[in-house]
Design an enzyme around this catalytic site. Sequence first.
Site, PDB file in Angstrom:
ATOM      1  N   CYS A   8       3.198  -0.618   5.965  1.00 55.30           N
ATOM      2  CA  CYS A   8       2.353  -0.032   4.587  1.00 55.30           C
ATOM      3  C   CYS A   8       3.310   1.086   5.234  1.00 55.30           C
ATOM      4  O   CYS A   8       2.999   1.927   6.119  1.00 55.30           O
ATOM      5  CB  CYS A   8       1.361  -0.243   4.947  1.00 55.30           C
ATOM      6  N   HIS A  32      -6.326   0.410   7.039  1.00 53.85           N
ATOM      7  CA  HIS A  32      -5.577  -0.022   5.855  1.00 53.85           C
ATOM      8  C   HIS A  32      -6.844  -0.500   5.420  1.00 53.85           C
ATOM      9  O   HIS A  32      -7.453  -1.806   5.633  1.00 53.85           O
ATOM     10  CB  HIS A  32      -4.430  -1.190   5.985  1.00 53.85           C
ATOM     11  N   HIS A  52      -4.921   5.739  -2.248  1.00 54.19           N
ATOM     12  CA  HIS A  52      -5.144   6.912  -2.007  1.00 54.19           C
ATOM     13  C   HIS A  52      -5.462   7.390  -3.185  1.00 54.19           C
ATOM     14  O   HIS A  52      -5.472   6.354  -3.913  1.00 54.19           O
ATOM     15  CB  HIS A  52      -4.067   7.478  -1.675  1.00 54.19           C
TER      16      HIS A  52
HETATM   17  P1  AMP Z   1       0.441   5.548  -6.563  1.00 53.49           P
HETATM   18  O1  AMP Z   1       1.440   5.458  -7.918  1.00 53.49           O
HETATM   19  O2  AMP Z   1      -0.772   5.814  -7.248  1.00 53.49           O
HETATM   20  O3  AMP Z   1       0.403   3.976  -6.028  1.00 53.49           O
HETATM   21  O4  AMP Z   1       0.944   6.467  -5.850  1.00 53.49           O
HETATM   22  C1  AMP Z   1       1.952   6.720  -4.593  1.00 53.49           C
HETATM   23  C2  AMP Z   1       2.241   7.924  -4.454  1.00 53.49           C
HETATM   24  O5  AMP Z   1       2.871   8.220  -3.127  1.00 53.49           O
HETATM   25  C3  AMP Z   1       3.246   8.578  -5.281  1.00 53.49           C
HETATM   26  O6  AMP Z   1       2.594  10.440  -5.847  1.00 53.49           O
HETATM   27  C4  AMP Z   1       4.361   8.924  -4.609  1.00 53.49           C
HETATM   28  O7  AMP Z   1       4.714  10.795  -5.493  1.00 53.49           O
HETATM   29  C5  AMP Z   1       3.310   9.349  -3.441  1.00 53.49           C
HETATM   30  N1  AMP Z   1       4.702   9.008  -1.981  1.00 53.49           N
HETATM   31  C6  AMP Z   1       5.095   7.927  -1.865  1.00 53.49           C
HETATM   32  N2  AMP Z   1       5.099   7.900  -0.730  1.00 53.49           N
HETATM   33  C7  AMP Z   1       4.962   9.170   0.309  1.00 53.49           C
HETATM   34  C8  AMP Z   1       5.658  10.049   1.117  1.00 53.49           C
HETATM   35  N3  AMP Z   1       6.554   9.331   2.152  1.00 53.49           N
HETATM   36  N4  AMP Z   1       5.225  11.371   1.519  1.00 53.49           N
HETATM   37  C9  AMP Z   1       4.360  11.708   0.434  1.00 53.49           C
HETATM   38  N5  AMP Z   1       3.832  11.275  -0.361  1.00 53.49           N
HETATM   39  C10 AMP Z   1       4.501   9.512  -0.966  1.00 53.49           C
END
Ligand code: AMP
Length: 113
Positions: A4, A46, A99
């Site tokens: 994750c 988690h 999140h």
């Molecule tokens: P969701 O589509 O609601 O699951 O959002 C996931 C979010 O996580 C997206 O906006 C991605 O840009 C962000 N994301 C993915 N990996 C990372 C990371 N390593 N650091 C910061 N944001 C991330």
Amino acid sequence: MADCIFCKIVDGSIPSKKAYEDDKILAFYDLEPQAPVHVLVIPKQHISCANDIDDTNCDVVAHIFSKIPEIAKLLGLENGYRIVNNCGDDGCQSVKHMHFHLLGGKKLSGQMA
Ligand code: AMP
């Protein structure tokens, strides 16, 4: 949880730009911001998605929402903001660690979907 990416951000094995942290939650800047300010607020434990909130873990969700005003103030979002949670496939959730997107820094679109 193994594999994750947000658990790895919590344990520090994947770097992040932190905006707020305490013993239960972490807020960090989204890698691909969709607004001038775009931070993700996550529980350190988690929880896969909003569908997995229950009586055993809802305290941390309440804690997130109790801290959002403080986090928003730290981020300079005095004029307002949007909180978004994507859940499951139809919600376009790409990271399966629950999140809350905190978006602001401009007048956001009135469209939500
Ligand atoms: P969701 O589509 O609601 O699951 O959002 C996931 C979010 O996580 C997206 O906006 C991605 O840009 C962000 N994301 C993915 N990996 C990372 C990371 N390593 N650091 C910061 N944001 C991330």
